[in-house]
Design a protein around this motif. Structure first.
Motif, PDB file in Angstrom:
ATOM      1  N   ALA A  90       0.838  -1.198   0.000  1.00  0.00           N
ATOM      2  CA  ALA A  90       0.000   0.000   0.000  1.00  0.00           C
ATOM      3  C   ALA A  90       0.876   1.252   0.000  1.00  0.00           C
ATOM      4  CB  ALA A  90      -0.908  -0.017   1.239  1.00  0.00           C
ATOM      5  N   PRO A  91       0.424   2.324  -0.683  1.00  0.00           N
ATOM      6  CA  PRO A  91      -0.790   2.406  -1.509  1.00  0.00           C
ATOM      7  C   PRO A  91      -0.531   2.110  -2.985  1.00  0.00           C
ATOM      8  CG  PRO A  91       0.128   4.591  -1.200  1.00  0.00           C
ATOM      9  CD  PRO A  91       1.053   3.636  -0.479  1.00  0.00           C
ATOM     10  N   GLY A 146      13.922   4.816   3.794  1.00  0.00           N
ATOM     11  CA  GLY A 146      13.067   4.110   2.850  1.00  0.00           C
ATOM     12  C   GLY A 146      11.874   3.464   3.520  1.00  0.00           C
ATOM     13  N   VAL A 147      12.080   2.926   4.721  1.00  0.00           N
ATOM     14  CA  VAL A 147      10.961   2.358   5.481  1.00  0.00           C
ATOM     15  C   VAL A 147      10.031   3.473   5.948  1.00  0.00           C
ATOM     16  CG1 VAL A 147      10.305   1.030   7.526  1.00  0.00           C
ATOM     17  CG2 VAL A 147      12.353   0.394   6.223  1.00  0.00           C
ATOM     18  N   ALA A 148      10.613   4.553   6.480  1.00  0.00           N
ATOM     19  CA  ALA A 148       9.811   5.658   7.009  1.00  0.00           C
ATOM     20  C   ALA A 148       9.004   6.341   5.909  1.00  0.00           C
ATOM     21  CB  ALA A 148      10.720   6.661   7.708  1.00  0.00           C
ATOM     22  N   PHE A 149       9.584   6.491   4.723  1.00  0.00           N
ATOM     23  CA  PHE A 149       8.848   7.078   3.603  1.00  0.00           C
ATOM     24  C   PHE A 149       7.632   6.232   3.236  1.00  0.00           C
ATOM     25  CE2 PHE A 149      12.739   9.509   2.122  1.00  0.00           C
ATOM     26  CZ  PHE A 149      12.141  10.762   2.181  1.00  0.00           C
ATOM     27  N   ALA A 177     -10.034   8.707   4.756  1.00  0.00           N
ATOM     28  CA  ALA A 177     -10.886   8.714   5.948  1.00  0.00           C
ATOM     29  C   ALA A 177     -11.341  10.118   6.330  1.00  0.00           C
ATOM     30  CB  ALA A 177     -10.146   8.076   7.124  1.00  0.00           C
ATOM     31  N   GLY A 178     -10.698  11.142   5.760  1.00  0.00           N
ATOM     32  CA  GLY A 178     -11.037  12.505   6.144  1.00  0.00           C
ATOM     33  C   GLY A 178     -10.642  12.806   7.567  1.00  0.00           C
ATOM     34  N   LEU A 179      -9.574  12.157   8.020  1.00  0.00           N
ATOM     35  CA  LEU A 179      -9.085  12.325   9.382  1.00  0.00           C
ATOM     36  C   LEU A 179      -7.606  12.677   9.350  1.00  0.00           C
ATOM     37  CD1 LEU A 179     -10.680   9.079  10.864  1.00  0.00           C
ATOM     38  CD2 LEU A 179     -11.449  11.419  11.357  1.00  0.00           C
ATOM     39  N   LEU A 180      -7.142  13.431  10.336  1.00  0.00           N
ATOM     40  CA  LEU A 180      -5.731  13.754  10.446  1.00  0.00           C
ATOM     41  C   LEU A 180      -5.132  13.005  11.626  1.00  0.00           C
ATOM     42  CD1 LEU A 180      -5.600  17.616   9.776  1.00  0.00           C
ATOM     43  CD2 LEU A 180      -4.897  15.761   8.260  1.00  0.00           C
ATOM     44  N   LEU A 181      -4.052  12.286  11.367  1.00  0.00           N
ATOM     45  CA  LEU A 181      -3.347  11.568  12.417  1.00  0.00           C
ATOM     46  C   LEU A 181      -2.562  12.575  13.248  1.00  0.00           C
ATOM     47  CD1 LEU A 181      -2.584   8.619  13.404  1.00  0.00           C
ATOM     48  CD2 LEU A 181      -0.493   8.926  12.053  1.00  0.00           C
ATOM     49  N   VAL A 240       0.154   6.586   5.562  1.00  0.00           N
ATOM     50  CA  VAL A 240      -0.558   7.509   6.448  1.00  0.00           C
ATOM     51  C   VAL A 240      -1.271   8.585   5.642  1.00  0.00           C
ATOM     52  CG1 VAL A 240      -0.273   9.307   8.205  1.00  0.00           C
ATOM     53  CG2 VAL A 240       0.886   7.113   8.471  1.00  0.00           C
ATOM     54  N   ARG A 241      -0.585   9.162   4.643  1.00  0.00           N
ATOM     55  CA  ARG A 241      -1.213  10.206   3.827  1.00  0.00           C
ATOM     56  C   ARG A 241      -2.436   9.660   3.091  1.00  0.00           C
ATOM     57  NH1 ARG A 241       2.572  13.025   6.077  1.00  0.00           N
ATOM     58  NH2 ARG A 241       0.957  12.843   7.673  1.00  0.00           N
ATOM     59  N   ALA A 242      -2.329   8.428   2.569  1.00  0.00           N
ATOM     60  CA  ALA A 242      -3.464   7.818   1.878  1.00  0.00           C
ATOM     61  C   ALA A 242      -4.625   7.599   2.844  1.00  0.00           C
ATOM     62  CB  ALA A 242      -3.041   6.501   1.239  1.00  0.00           C
ATOM     63  N   MET A 243      -4.324   7.146   4.052  1.00  0.00           N
ATOM     64  CA  MET A 243      -5.369   6.915   5.046  1.00  0.00           C
ATOM     65  C   MET A 243      -6.064   8.218   5.419  1.00  0.00           C
ATOM     66  SD  MET A 243      -3.639   4.203   7.688  1.00  0.00           S
ATOM     67  CE  MET A 243      -3.719   2.434   7.367  1.00  0.00           C
ATOM     68  N   GLU A 244      -5.289   9.260   5.653  1.00  0.00           N
ATOM     69  CA  GLU A 244      -5.875  10.548   6.034  1.00  0.00           C
ATOM     70  C   GLU A 244      -6.799  11.070   4.938  1.00  0.00           C
ATOM     71  OE1 GLU A 244      -2.523  12.576   8.915  1.00  0.00           O
ATOM     72  OE2 GLU A 244      -2.303  12.784   6.751  1.00  0.00           O
TER      73      GLU A 244
END
Length: 337
Positions: free
Chosen positions: A190-191, A220-223, A236-240, A229-233
């Protein structure tokens, strides 16, 4: 018929209980997330008799008792949860917009989306997080194929003798010197969901050394996690607001500093990092009536907090370079038409 938890319950209770919970049932792809029941249309399409399927009970509740003598005296079974959902519960991410990431061989992110399932168009998995009584909580899950396995690869190359040495090596330099490592050794999850993507190292110069590669591997892992996270936000219309972490790579402070910088939100590591086991135990406590959700929140204690220190402009520039690197890795193994 059923998932692993169904088999365990059946064996532990001597065949008296044939059941599961919604978090596990939703992973069979036979479960309707909206009605919280087996989907009759899917069962008909696949020719599966509904009588074969386990009863779906709330995650916190009565799942029978163990056979006397199996574990000593008969013990009540009061909670059942899937692996990553249990880690989410163990991280006390109980409200919409709260999330966790488990860094094992791969990395697994769950974002609590509240009382509604979010159906993804970006390759994320909508799942039941857990159910308490007749109320369900939902989550989005994103999988990164290579996390701790990237550190193992550095060890296999001989850059370090032990995995724990990666942090010290990466700290020898302040940055990667413009090097990007895309760890798509088994494709990208993902994504992107590209099985034809392959690993790539870009930006090498004559001045690139082992320390730059080690730091680029951690980045590379962190990216990849930041991409999920950006795709989820967005979906979902939510901010982590913060990311709670566990797993092997969560023991690396430099990696968590990098993760916080690339996400732009604090990264929190709890004292208890075996959060899957903790979450299952806490759910059993709720099912037994010994704990409420406030006690579950209170069971989570902070060990270390990593706040982002990178300026926004630099973060955007680094992400731009990462996207360019990913574009070159995508589809690499696809045979030309």
């Amino acid at each position: 018929f059923g998932t692993v938890d169904t088999w365990l319950l059946y064996r532990l209770t001597g065949g008296k209980v044939h059941a599961t919970d919604p978090s596990n049932a939703s992973r069979t792809l036979l479960f309707n997330l909206h009605t919280l029941s087996w989907d009759e249309e899917l069962l008909q399409v696949l020719g599966i008799p509904s009588a074969m399927l386990p009863e779906v009970r709330p995650s916190a509740g009565d799942f029978g008792e163990t056979l006397p003598g199996l574990l000593g005296e008969a013990l009540p079974i009061r909670g059942v949860l899937g692996d990553q959902q249990a880690a989410l519960f163990g991280q006390a991410a109980l409200g919409a917009g709260e999330g966790k990431c488990t860094y094992g061989t791969g990395a697994f992110l769950l974002l609590h989306t509240g009382k509604r399932p979010v159906l993804s168009r970006k390759g994320l998995l909508a799942t039941v997080a857990w159910s308490l009584g007749d109320r369900a909580s939902y989550a989005l899950e994103g999988s990164v194929f290579m996390a701790g396995a990237v550190v193992g690869w550095l060890k296999d190359l001989g850059l370090v003798q032990e995995s724990a040495q990666v942090e010290a090596l990466a700290r020898e330099v302040a940055d990667t010197g413009g090097v990007y490592l895309v760890p798509a050794f088994t494709g990208l999850g993902a994504p992107y969901w590209d099985p034809y993507a392959r690993g790539a190292i870009l930006g090498l110069t004559r001045g690139t050394g082992k320390a730059h590669l080690a730091r680029a591997a951690l980045e590379g892992v962190a990216f990849q996690v930041a991409d999920v996270v950006r795709a989820m936000e967005e979906e979902a219309g939510l901010l982590l607001k913060e990311l709670r972490v566990d797993g092997g790579m969560a023991q690396n402070p430099l990696f968590l500093e990098i993760q916080a910088d690339l996400l732009g939100v604090p990264v929190l590591r709890p004292k208890v990092t075996e959060t899957t086991a903790l979450g299952a135990a806490l759910m059993a406590g709720v099912g037994a009536g010994a704990l409420g959700l406030e006690e579950v929140k209170g069971a989570w204690t902070l060990e270390a907090r990593f706040d982002p220190r990178m300026p926004e402009e630099k973060r955007k520039a680094l992400h731009g370079g990462w996207r360019r690197a990913v574009e070159r890795a995508l589809g690499w193994a696809r045979e030309e038409g």
